[in-house]
Design a protein around this motif. Structure first.
Motif, PDB file in Angstrom:
ATOM      1  N   SER A 203       0.832  -1.214   0.000  1.00 55.92           N
ATOM      2  CA  SER A 203       0.000   0.000   0.000  1.00 55.92           C
ATOM      3  C   SER A 203       0.863   1.258   0.000  1.00 55.92           C
ATOM      4  O   SER A 203       0.580   2.237   0.690  1.00 55.92           O
ATOM      5  N   GLY A 204       1.937   1.202  -0.777  1.00 51.83           N
ATOM      6  CA  GLY A 204       2.788   2.376  -0.954  1.00 51.83           C
ATOM      7  C   GLY A 204       3.846   2.580   0.106  1.00 51.83           C
ATOM      8  O   GLY A 204       4.533   3.607   0.099  1.00 51.83           O
ATOM      9  N   GLN A 205       4.027   1.605   1.001  1.00 53.65           N
ATOM     10  CA  GLN A 205       5.035   1.738   2.056  1.00 53.65           C
ATOM     11  C   GLN A 205       5.881   0.471   2.138  1.00 53.65           C
ATOM     12  O   GLN A 205       5.833  -0.275   3.125  1.00 53.65           O
ATOM     13  N   PRO A 206       6.676   0.218   1.101  1.00 51.48           N
ATOM     14  CA  PRO A 206       7.477  -1.015   1.093  1.00 51.48           C
ATOM     15  C   PRO A 206       8.557  -1.010   2.171  1.00 51.48           C
ATOM     16  O   PRO A 206       9.102   0.042   2.517  1.00 51.48           O
ATOM     17  N   ASP A 207       8.821  -2.193   2.711  1.00 47.39           N
ATOM     18  CA  ASP A 207       9.923  -2.356   3.650  1.00 47.39           C
ATOM     19  C   ASP A 207      11.230  -2.010   2.940  1.00 47.39           C
ATOM     20  O   ASP A 207      11.474  -2.470   1.822  1.00 47.39           O
ATOM     21  N   MET A 208      12.080  -1.218   3.560  1.00 49.51           N
ATOM     22  CA  MET A 208      13.290  -0.737   2.886  1.00 49.51           C
ATOM     23  C   MET A 208      14.265  -1.859   2.559  1.00 49.51           C
ATOM     24  O   MET A 208      14.940  -1.831   1.525  1.00 49.51           O
ATOM     25  N   LEU A 209      14.352  -2.866   3.427  1.00 51.64           N
ATOM     26  CA  LEU A 209      15.215  -4.007   3.127  1.00 51.64           C
ATOM     27  C   LEU A 209      14.693  -4.755   1.914  1.00 51.64           C
ATOM     28  O   LEU A 209      15.468  -5.101   0.998  1.00 51.64           O
ATOM     29  N   VAL A 210      13.394  -4.992   1.884  1.00 48.51           N
ATOM     30  CA  VAL A 210      12.780  -5.689   0.750  1.00 48.51           C
ATOM     31  C   VAL A 210      12.980  -4.892  -0.531  1.00 48.51           C
ATOM     32  O   VAL A 210      13.365  -5.444  -1.572  1.00 48.51           O
ATOM     33  N   LEU A 211      12.738  -3.593  -0.470  1.00 46.90           N
ATOM     34  CA  LEU A 211      12.913  -2.725  -1.640  1.00 46.90           C
ATOM     35  C   LEU A 211      14.342  -2.780  -2.152  1.00 46.90           C
ATOM     36  O   LEU A 211      14.580  -2.913  -3.359  1.00 46.90           O
ATOM     37  N   THR A 212      15.307  -2.719  -1.247  1.00 48.07           N
ATOM     38  CA  THR A 212      16.718  -2.739  -1.628  1.00 48.07           C
ATOM     39  C   THR A 212      17.104  -4.070  -2.254  1.00 48.07           C
ATOM     40  O   THR A 212      17.760  -4.112  -3.312  1.00 48.07           O
ATOM     41  N   VAL A 213      16.689  -5.168  -1.622  1.00 50.00           N
ATOM     42  CA  VAL A 213      17.046  -6.493  -2.133  1.00 50.00           C
ATOM     43  C   VAL A 213      16.398  -6.755  -3.491  1.00 50.00           C
ATOM     44  O   VAL A 213      17.052  -7.264  -4.416  1.00 50.00           O
ATOM     45  N   ILE A 214      15.127  -6.390  -3.637  1.00 46.35           N
ATOM     46  CA  ILE A 214      14.436  -6.611  -4.904  1.00 46.35           C
ATOM     47  C   ILE A 214      15.087  -5.800  -6.027  1.00 46.35           C
ATOM     48  O   ILE A 214      15.322  -6.315  -7.126  1.00 46.35           O
TER      49      ILE A 214
ATOM     50  N   LEU B   2      18.775 -14.302   0.563  1.00 43.23           N
ATOM     51  CA  LEU B   2      18.811 -14.977   1.864  1.00 43.23           C
ATOM     52  C   LEU B   2      18.443 -14.043   3.016  1.00 43.23           C
ATOM     53  O   LEU B   2      18.151 -14.503   4.121  1.00 43.23           O
ATOM     54  N   LEU B   3      18.432 -12.735   2.754  1.00 43.80           N
ATOM     55  CA  LEU B   3      18.028 -11.762   3.768  1.00 43.80           C
ATOM     56  C   LEU B   3      16.507 -11.686   3.904  1.00 43.80           C
ATOM     57  O   LEU B   3      16.000 -11.066   4.848  1.00 43.80           O
ATOM     58  N   LEU B   4      15.784 -12.325   2.969  1.00 45.18           N
ATOM     59  CA  LEU B   4      14.327 -12.247   2.957  1.00 45.18           C
ATOM     60  C   LEU B   4      13.713 -13.517   3.555  1.00 45.18           C
ATOM     61  O   LEU B   4      14.422 -14.403   4.031  1.00 45.18           O
ATOM     62  N   ASN B   5      12.381 -13.607   3.504  1.00 41.97           N
ATOM     63  CA  ASN B   5      11.692 -14.737   4.134  1.00 41.97           C
ATOM     64  C   ASN B   5      11.844 -16.025   3.319  1.00 41.97           C
ATOM     65  O   ASN B   5      12.166 -15.989   2.124  1.00 41.97           O
ATOM     66  N   PRO B   6      11.613 -17.190   3.942  1.00 48.05           N
ATOM     67  CA  PRO B   6      11.787 -18.485   3.268  1.00 48.05           C
ATOM     68  C   PRO B   6      10.950 -18.643   2.005  1.00 48.05           C
ATOM     69  O   PRO B   6      11.388 -19.289   1.042  1.00 48.05           O
ATOM     70  N   TYR B   7       9.756 -18.078   2.003  1.00 50.56           N
ATOM     71  CA  TYR B   7       8.884 -18.169   0.827  1.00 50.56           C
ATOM     72  C   TYR B   7       9.561 -17.532  -0.390  1.00 50.56           C
ATOM     73  O   TYR B   7       9.570 -18.104  -1.489  1.00 50.56           O
ATOM     74  N   THR B   8      10.144 -16.370  -0.197  1.00 46.94           N
ATOM     75  CA  THR B   8      10.820 -15.667  -1.290  1.00 46.94           C
ATOM     76  C   THR B   8      12.070 -16.423  -1.725  1.00 46.94           C
ATOM     77  O   THR B   8      12.378 -16.488  -2.922  1.00 46.94           O
ATOM     78  N   ILE B   9      12.781 -16.980  -0.766  1.00 47.48           N
ATOM     79  CA  ILE B   9      13.974 -17.773  -1.090  1.00 47.48           C
ATOM     80  C   ILE B   9      13.591 -18.952  -1.980  1.00 47.48           C
ATOM     81  O   ILE B   9      14.259 -19.247  -2.979  1.00 47.48           O
TER      82      ILE B   9
END
Length: 286
Positions: free
Chosen positions: A39-50, A110-117
């Motif tokens: 909803s327009g507020q992505p987690d910064m770690l997720v945004l960086t890794v993606i 590997l910094l993200l959740n198991p589902y994404t891995i």
């Protein structure tokens, strides 16, 4: 030192870091997905890794593509000066570069959740296998879309640890979008591809290429309207979508005469379609 600099330059060109258009058109759908999922507020770690993952895997895809096409590229005007085709990078070197890029991307995941891995293995397979599809199927551009679009479910999984129905609607839109813009790209090489026996949708669609792509573009817009409806988005998103549709019309104008230079311009113009949708989503959630 000069030799090291030269190798670095050749690897940079091999990975197409000097041509960022591929990064951008792969990045926009990932950002669409992240903005919707958060909803327009992505987690910064997720945004960086993606974002970093998109850059690295696009580079890896370019490297393995040139490795796979090492016997074809010297015979194609547009690709004959690429590092492997020109003999400036050995095929074994390219495989090492590919492996390092994939390993770096996987380390970040590997910094993200198991589902994404778990999903990342599917993405790696798609990226590695795509370059070989043009030997076996008339629809390699569709396979590219499946590979490029994989950033959508991965972004949803990384942000919210789930892949809702809207993610798959968005994924289908991205697959079809990649099919369209990569067909425009393939129109540039159509004559050379016919000579060397490489398959593509530009060849498959024949004289109906413009009409088929126009139909696909309409479907893409309808799918994006459905995304907006499923998410309950406001008029802001639809205004952005209306503006983005103008780029589809312009691209049809460019490819009308099937001129190679104009077809390539149409491919490049796809970046603005993706950018406009992203701006609409940013404004929507502000």
């Amino acid at each position: 030192m000069e030799k090291i600099i030269d190798r670095a330059q050749q690897y940079w060109i091999l990975a197409r870091f000097d041509k960022p258009i591929g990064i951008l058109i792969l990045l926009w759908p990932a950002l669409w997905a992240l903005w919707i999922a958060s909803s327009g507020q992505p987690d910064m770690l997720v945004l960086t890794v993606i974002c970093c993952g998109v850059v690295l895997m696009r580079a890896a895809g370019c490297v393995i593509n040139d490795y796979a096409d090492r016997d074809f590229d010297p015979h194609v005007e547009r690709t004959k000066l690429r590092p492997i085709a020109a003999g400036k990078v050995r095929p074994k070197e390219a495989l090492v570069v590919f492996a390092l890029l994939c390993l770096t991307a996987f380390t970040l995941v590997l910094l993200l959740n198991p589902y994404t891995i778990m999903l990342s293995f599917g993405g790696a397979f798609l990226a590695a296998s795509y370059p070989f599809m043009k030997r076996y199927t008339q629809l390699p551009q569709a396979y590219l879309g499946i590979a490029f679009g994989w950033a959508v479910p991965m972004s949803f999984a990384a942000q919210s640890n789930e892949i809702p129905a809207v993610a798959w609607v968005l994924y289908l839109a991205v697959v079809l979008w990649a099919l369209v813009y990569d067909t425009m790209y393939a129109m540039v090489d159509k004559e050379d591809d016919l000579k060397i026996g490489v398959k593509s949708t530009a060849i498959l669609f024949g004289n109906k290429d413009r009409e088929i792509m126009a139909g696909l573009q309409i479907i893409i817009l309808l799918l994006l309207i459905l995304v907006g409806s499923m998410q309950g988005l406001s008029w802001i998103y639809y205004v952005a979508l209306f503006c983005a549709s103008g780029f589809f019309i312009y691209q049809q104008k460019l490819i009308f005469c099937r001129d190679k230079a104009d077809c390539f311009k149409a491919f490049l113009n796809s970046n603005w379609f993706g950018f406009t949708i992203f701006v609409g989503l940013v404004l929507e959630y502000m």
